[in-house]
Design a protein around this motif. Structure first.
Motif: not given
Length: 122
Positions: A64-72, A102-107, A111-116
């Motif tokens: 949710v935070v990334l969706f709001i911050l990465l809105s074009p 693409i930025l949203f998916f990568c970040i 954050l979820i898989v690599a950093i956990g």
């Protein structure tokens, strides 16, 4: 041989009791057959564990935070209409939506898989 009542030391009595109990029980009497667990029992145990465990809110909050911050156009637009990047222009285009997706998916994946990141609620 002395019996437990005749012996004066408790250690001797204990050793006598252990030796008699070993003679009375053979090795196959001590081994209990394993109980077979049915599939229904396994399914209900897994369901109980899932229901009792707390929910992981980490991926939801991060998304949710990334969706709001990465809105074009909200904070930045990449690529912009006239430049490569513009800040706070509140505009968008098809290509910038693709780039921000693409930025949203990568970040989010990092954050979820690599950093956990995990947030457990009770």
């Amino acid at each position: 041989m002395k019996t437990c009542r005749e012996s004066t030391k408790a250690i001797t009595c204990h050793k006598l009791y252990l030796s008699k109990s070993r003679e009375n029980h053979s090795s196959h009497d001590r081994v209990k057959p394993e109980r077979k667990i049915e599939k229904k029992e396994i399914d209900t145990n897994i369901l109980r564990e899932r229901m009792s465990s707390s929910t992981d809110w980490g991926p939801i909050i991060v998304a949710v935070v990334l969706f709001i911050l990465l809105s074009p156009g909200l904070l930045f637009q990449l690529p912009a209409r006239t430049r490569v990047i513009e800040f706070g222009n509140m505009g968008t285009s098809g290509i910038s939506i693709l780039v921000h997706s693409i930025l949203f998916f990568c970040i989010l994946t990092i954050l979820i898989v690599a950093i956990g990141i995990h947030v457990h609620a009770a």
